[in-house]
Structure formats: structure tokens, C-alpha cells
Design a protein around this motif. Structure first.
Motif, mmCIF file in Angstrom:
data_model
loop_
_atom_site.group_PDB
_atom_site.id
_atom_site.type_symbol
_atom_site.label_atom_id
_atom_site.label_comp_id
_atom_site.label_asym_id
_atom_site.label_seq_id
_atom_site.Cartn_x
_atom_site.Cartn_y
_atom_site.Cartn_z
ATOM 1 N N GLY A 52 0.831 -1.202 0.000
ATOM 2 C CA GLY A 52 0.000 0.000 0.000
ATOM 3 C C GLY A 52 0.859 1.242 0.000
ATOM 4 O O GLY A 52 2.045 1.200 -0.348
ATOM 5 N N SER A 53 0.251 2.345 0.371
ATOM 6 C CA SER A 53 0.995 3.596 0.468
ATOM 7 C C SER A 53 0.504 4.344 1.704
ATOM 8 O O SER A 53 -0.618 4.122 2.160
ATOM 9 C CB SER A 53 0.813 4.456 -0.786
ATOM 10 N N ILE A 54 1.340 5.200 2.234
ATOM 11 C CA ILE A 54 1.008 6.001 3.409
ATOM 12 C C ILE A 54 0.543 7.364 2.911
ATOM 13 O O ILE A 54 1.313 8.077 2.253
ATOM 14 C CB ILE A 54 2.232 6.133 4.335
ATOM 15 N N GLU A 55 -0.722 7.715 3.202
ATOM 16 C CA GLU A 55 -1.286 8.978 2.694
ATOM 17 C C GLU A 55 -0.501 10.205 3.138
ATOM 18 O O GLU A 55 -0.233 11.092 2.349
ATOM 19 C CB GLU A 55 -2.744 9.110 3.117
ATOM 20 N N ASP A 56 -0.149 10.287 4.407
ATOM 21 C CA ASP A 56 0.580 11.446 4.926
ATOM 22 C C ASP A 56 2.055 11.092 5.159
ATOM 23 O O ASP A 56 2.636 11.422 6.181
ATOM 24 C CB ASP A 56 -0.068 11.968 6.199
ATOM 25 N N ALA A 57 2.635 10.415 4.151
ATOM 26 C CA ALA A 57 4.020 9.945 4.264
ATOM 27 C C ALA A 57 4.990 11.098 4.493
ATOM 28 O O ALA A 57 4.803 12.199 3.979
ATOM 29 C CB ALA A 57 4.401 9.192 3.001
ATOM 30 N N ASP A 58 6.028 10.808 5.267
ATOM 31 C CA ASP A 58 7.106 11.780 5.481
ATOM 32 C C ASP A 58 8.115 11.743 4.335
ATOM 33 O O ASP A 58 8.850 12.706 4.130
ATOM 34 C CB ASP A 58 7.812 11.496 6.802
ATOM 35 N N GLY A 59 8.159 10.621 3.624
ATOM 36 C CA GLY A 59 9.062 10.503 2.483
ATOM 37 C C GLY A 59 8.541 9.467 1.508
ATOM 38 O O GLY A 59 7.949 8.467 1.912
ATOM 39 N N VAL A 60 8.765 9.740 0.223
ATOM 40 C CA VAL A 60 8.330 8.821 -0.833
ATOM 41 C C VAL A 60 9.464 8.665 -1.837
ATOM 42 O O VAL A 60 10.100 9.654 -2.217
ATOM 43 C CB VAL A 60 7.067 9.347 -1.562
ATOM 44 N N GLY A 61 9.703 7.420 -2.239
ATOM 45 C CA GLY A 61 10.706 7.152 -3.261
ATOM 46 C C GLY A 61 10.143 6.221 -4.306
ATOM 47 O O GLY A 61 9.427 5.272 -3.969
ATOM 48 N N GLU A 62 10.441 6.505 -5.553
ATOM 49 C CA GLU A 62 9.964 5.635 -6.637
ATOM 50 C C GLU A 62 11.086 5.427 -7.620
ATOM 51 O O GLU A 62 11.833 6.360 -7.937
ATOM 52 C CB GLU A 62 8.758 6.259 -7.326
ATOM 53 N N ILE A 63 11.167 4.205 -8.096
ATOM 54 C CA ILE A 63 12.217 3.870 -9.053
ATOM 55 C C ILE A 63 11.656 2.921 -10.102
ATOM 56 O O ILE A 63 10.734 2.170 -9.825
ATOM 57 C CB ILE A 63 13.445 3.258 -8.333
ATOM 58 N N GLY A 64 12.233 2.983 -11.302
ATOM 59 C CA GLY A 64 11.833 2.087 -12.370
ATOM 60 C C GLY A 64 10.962 2.763 -13.394
ATOM 61 O O GLY A 64 10.653 3.942 -13.295
ATOM 62 N N SER A 65 10.582 1.989 -14.385
ATOM 63 C CA SER A 65 9.692 2.476 -15.424
ATOM 64 C C SER A 65 9.038 1.280 -16.097
ATOM 65 O O SER A 65 9.529 0.154 -15.989
ATOM 66 C CB SER A 65 10.463 3.309 -16.454
ATOM 67 N N ARG A 78 14.513 13.542 4.298
ATOM 68 C CA ARG A 78 15.566 14.466 4.753
ATOM 69 C C ARG A 78 15.431 15.834 4.092
ATOM 70 O O ARG A 78 15.670 16.857 4.736
ATOM 71 C CB ARG A 78 16.950 13.866 4.490
ATOM 72 N N GLN A 79 15.085 15.865 2.804
ATOM 73 C CA GLN A 79 14.911 17.144 2.110
ATOM 74 C C GLN A 79 13.770 17.953 2.724
ATOM 75 O O GLN A 79 13.870 19.173 2.853
ATOM 76 C CB GLN A 79 14.630 16.913 0.620
ATOM 77 N N LYS A 80 12.717 17.262 3.113
ATOM 78 C CA LYS A 80 11.555 17.934 3.700
ATOM 79 C C LYS A 80 11.812 18.393 5.132
ATOM 80 O O LYS A 80 11.083 19.238 5.641
ATOM 81 C CB LYS A 80 10.345 16.998 3.694
ATOM 82 N N ASN A 81 12.831 17.844 5.785
ATOM 83 C CA ASN A 81 13.085 18.135 7.198
ATOM 84 C C ASN A 81 14.438 18.795 7.436
ATOM 85 O O ASN A 81 15.046 18.610 8.486
ATOM 86 C CB ASN A 81 12.974 16.848 8.023
ATOM 87 N N LYS A 82 14.913 19.554 6.469
ATOM 88 C CA LYS A 82 16.178 20.275 6.634
ATOM 89 C C LYS A 82 16.018 21.380 7.636
ATOM 90 O O LYS A 82 15.013 22.016 7.734
ATOM 91 C CB LYS A 82 16.634 20.865 5.309
#
Length: 122
Positions: A17-30, A118-122
Motif C-alpha cells: 500500500g501507500s502512506i497517505e501522509d508519508a514523510d518521504g516517498v521514493g519511486e524507481i523504475g519504469s 531528509r529534504q523535507k526536514n532540513k
């Protein structure tokens, strides 16, 4: 030949699944490469409290995504960043020859999610 653990993680993946109010998200591939892995994390006091994944892909992509989320949950950010391909392969009790490279994609998505956090919490 896939190990029993790989078949178990593929047949009954954890943390889907996914976390609606996630603190971080990463996606890779195509879709061109064939696999897309999206990982979202929830962090509290520098600890990954929750982690979810959505994967469009093969047996290895789904089983490694499940295992990476299992391994990352409850770890500090630094501990999660220290996870490597061998940790995932060992936890899955091995992968068929030639499939070990694929197991790194889920780790890469996790590391992108941590980088986003980390980018969101600098």
C-alpha cells in the motif's frame, strides 16, 4: 529456483500500500524496464515507524519490496540506509543466479524515500 522465503514474500507480501501522509516517498523504475517500485515511509524520532510499498513487477521485485519494508520498519534512518543487497538476499534465503541485481531496486526506492524525508526536514 526460488527459495521458500521468496515464494512466501511473493504470495503474501507484507506492508503493501501507500502512506497517505508519508514523510518521504521514493519511486524507481519504469514500465519500459518492467518494474516500478514505490516506497513511502512514516518517521518519528528518527525511527521508521511505518513503511509501505506498491510494486508493479516480477516475483523478485515484489518479494524484495516486501522484505525491504520488513527490514526497514523499526530501524533508525541511519540503520535503514546501512541495509545492503546482501541483507535482503540473506533474509530471502537467496535468489536465483542473475536475479541478485534486481533485489537492489527496492533498496534504491527506500533510499530515495529517506532522501525525500531528509529534504523535507532540513
Amino acid at each position: 529456483m526460488y527459495s521458500k522465503k521468496v515464494i512466501e514474500e511473493f504470495s503474501n507480501p507484507k506492508n503493501v500500500g501507500s502512506i497517505e501522509d508519508a514523510d518521504g516517498v521514493g519511486e524507481i523504475g519504469s514500465t519500459i524496464d518492467g518494474d516500478i517500485i514505490n516506497i513511502s515511509i512514516k518517521v518519528k524520532d528518527n525511527v521508521i515507524e511505518d513503511v509501505k510499498f506498491k510494486t508493479f513487477g516480477c516475483v523478485v521485485a515484489i518479494s524484495t519490496s516486501s522484505m525491504v519494508t520488513n527490514l526497514a520498519k523499526g530501524k533508525t534512518i541511519d540503520e535503514a540506509l546501512a541495509l545492503d543487497n546482501e541483507d535482503v538476499i540473506n533474509a530471502l534465503e537467496g535468489l536465483p543466479e542473475g536475479k541478485d541485481r534486481c533485489s537492489g531496486f527496492a533498496l534504491d526506492a527506500l533510499k530515495l524515500a529517506i532522501e525525500d524525508y531528509r529534504q523535507k526536514n532540513k
